[in-house]
Design an enzyme around this catalytic site. Structure first.
Site, PDB file in Angstrom:
ATOM      1  N   HIS A   1      -5.904   1.754  -4.218  1.00 62.58           N
ATOM      2  CA  HIS A   1      -4.984   1.244  -3.201  1.00 62.58           C
ATOM      3  C   HIS A   1      -4.563  -0.184  -3.551  1.00 62.58           C
ATOM      4  CE1 HIS A   1      -7.970  -1.158  -0.490  1.00 62.58           C
ATOM      5  NE2 HIS A   1      -8.454  -1.073  -1.700  1.00 62.58           N
TER       6      HIS A   1
ATOM      7  N   HIS B   1      -2.602   1.430   6.862  1.00 66.88           N
ATOM      8  CA  HIS B   1      -2.969   1.281   5.449  1.00 66.88           C
ATOM      9  C   HIS B   1      -3.158   2.655   4.831  1.00 66.88           C
ATOM     10  CE1 HIS B   1      -4.335  -1.021   1.982  1.00 66.88           C
ATOM     11  NE2 HIS B   1      -5.274  -0.101   1.804  1.00 66.88           N
TER      12      HIS B   1
ATOM     13  N   CYS C   1       0.819  -1.222   0.000  1.00 65.16           N
ATOM     14  CA  CYS C   1       0.000   0.000   0.000  1.00 65.16           C
ATOM     15  C   CYS C   1       0.850   1.268   0.000  1.00 65.16           C
ATOM     16  CB  CYS C   1      -0.983  -0.025   1.183  1.00 65.16           C
ATOM     17  SG  CYS C   1      -0.226   0.116   2.814  1.00 65.16           S
TER      18      CYS C   1
END
Length: 374
Positions: A349, A337, A289
């Site tokens: 993402h 994240h 990520c």
């Protein structure tokens, strides 16, 4: 009168009651029935109900989130190890240069010492008496005083170089210790992440193929189809392509990229759609990520740090109602994240292993904050 002799024979034990005929058969039947009932009850008491796909998804998502948190800590430890290694290499080079300087100073000092030893046998008075020219002697004496001053300077230089070498070696030893600590930390976080991913894999393995597909595709959100600059190479979007991609994104999401750099970052993210998630990866063929967001903004000429918990401080904080294209969105309480905002309440993402880079709603995970890179 003779006393009665006690009997040493053991008293007879009563015979066990035995069942015969119909009675025996009835008892045996009852015993077997009781045993069967007991087994069935015991089995019923210990058998755990099989988890539903929804329960498995909840547990798998938790494992993935914990694995990603460990992966981000791994990324941070990797950066520390790389920095320590680079610093150690520089210190070793500096130590080599200072050692060469020390050796040069020592050689010069040795030459002075040898000359002094050769000329040190006669006193100055005798050398003056034996000299054919007093003026020549005085000239030589003056030069000797000058050389003595230079010798003192060389001695001072040797001492200075020696202190420098010792300081650099001490710093190098400390840096080596830091490098070893970072490498040990790397191993801890790597094992933690791999353990969480293995646990998720085991849970998914208990489902049917159809259930597993349903669980794994449950976070597909906006899908992983290409949009914007998906036809361009991940790192090869030119200026006009980036602007056109941002304009198409704005048309879908109702927002405009605040800067050309933001447009280029969004264009890069669209070009990465469909690429696999690999933890620790920074492209160009796979990403995790924070690796994706770092690469997207690097393509726009902005250098972001490597991890989610450092990227959140790389730029100005913005509120959720102020989001615009290119903003970095962070999730979970531990900021483990990150995605890049593309408008219309959606982000691009790299979700997790097995799920490629994709578009997803930002409401999919607990929101922790947003940053707008400079």
């Amino acid at each position: 009168m003779t006393a009665p002799v006690a009997s040493h024979r053991k008293p007879k034990r009563p015979r066990p009651y035995s069942l015969t005929g119909p009675t025996a058969r009835t008892a045996a039947t009852l015993a077997l029935a009781g045993a069967a009932t007991g087994t069935a009850l015991e089995g019923t008491g210990h058998a755990a109900p099989r988890p539903t796909p929804a329960q498995v998804k909840t547990e798998v998502d938790r494992y993935y989130q914990e694995a990603e948190a460990a992966a981000e800590r791994y990324n941070g430890a990797k950066e520390k190890a790389r920095a320590a290694e680079d610093s150690l290499d520089e210190l070793r080079d500096e130590a080599a240069r200072k050692t060469a300087g020390l050796n040069s100073a020592r050689n010069a000092l040795g030459s002075y010492a040898t000359a002094q030893y050769r000329d040190g046998g006669l006193s100055p008075e005798i050398r003056l008496a034996l000299s054919s020219s007093p003026d020549q002697y005085l000239d030589r004496a003056a030069r000797a005083d000058h050389m003595a001053g230079r010798q003192a300077a060389v001695v001072e230089r040797v001492e200075h170089e020696l202190r420098g070498v010792q300081q650099v070696r001490t710093a190098a030893d400390a840096q080596l210790a830091r490098l070893k600590d970072s490498q040990a930390e790397l191993g801890v976080h790597k094992r933690s992440a791999e353990g969480k991913l293995d646990a998720a894999k085991r849970l998914l393995g208990e489902l049917t193929a159809e259930q597993r597909a349903s669980v794994q595709d449950g976070d597909a959100g906006g899908g992983s189809g290409g949009g914007g600059a998906a036809g361009a190479g991940a790192g090869g979007t030119d200026r006009s392509t980036a602007v056109r991609a941002a304009d198409r994104s704005a048309a879908r999401g109702g927002v405009q990229a605040p800067t050309e750099r933001a447009a280029r970052a969004v264009s890069f993210a669209y070009a990465a759609l469909g690429k696999p998630y690999v933890w620790g990866a920074t492209g160009p063929s796979a990403y995790d990520c924070s690796g994706l967001t770092q690469a997207a903004w690097r393509a726009a000429g902005v250098s972001l740090p490597r991890t989610t918990y450092t990227q959140i401080n790389a730029g100005s904080r913005v509120g959720r109602s102020e989001l615009t294209l290119g903003d970095l969105l962070f999730f979970y309480s531990g900021v483990s994240h990150v995605g890049i905002y593309v408008g219309d309440g959606k982000m691009i993402h790299a979700p997790r292993p097995g799920a490629p880079v994709r578009v997803a709603p930002i409401d999919q995970m607990p929101f922790a904050g947003a940053t707008r890179p400079a």
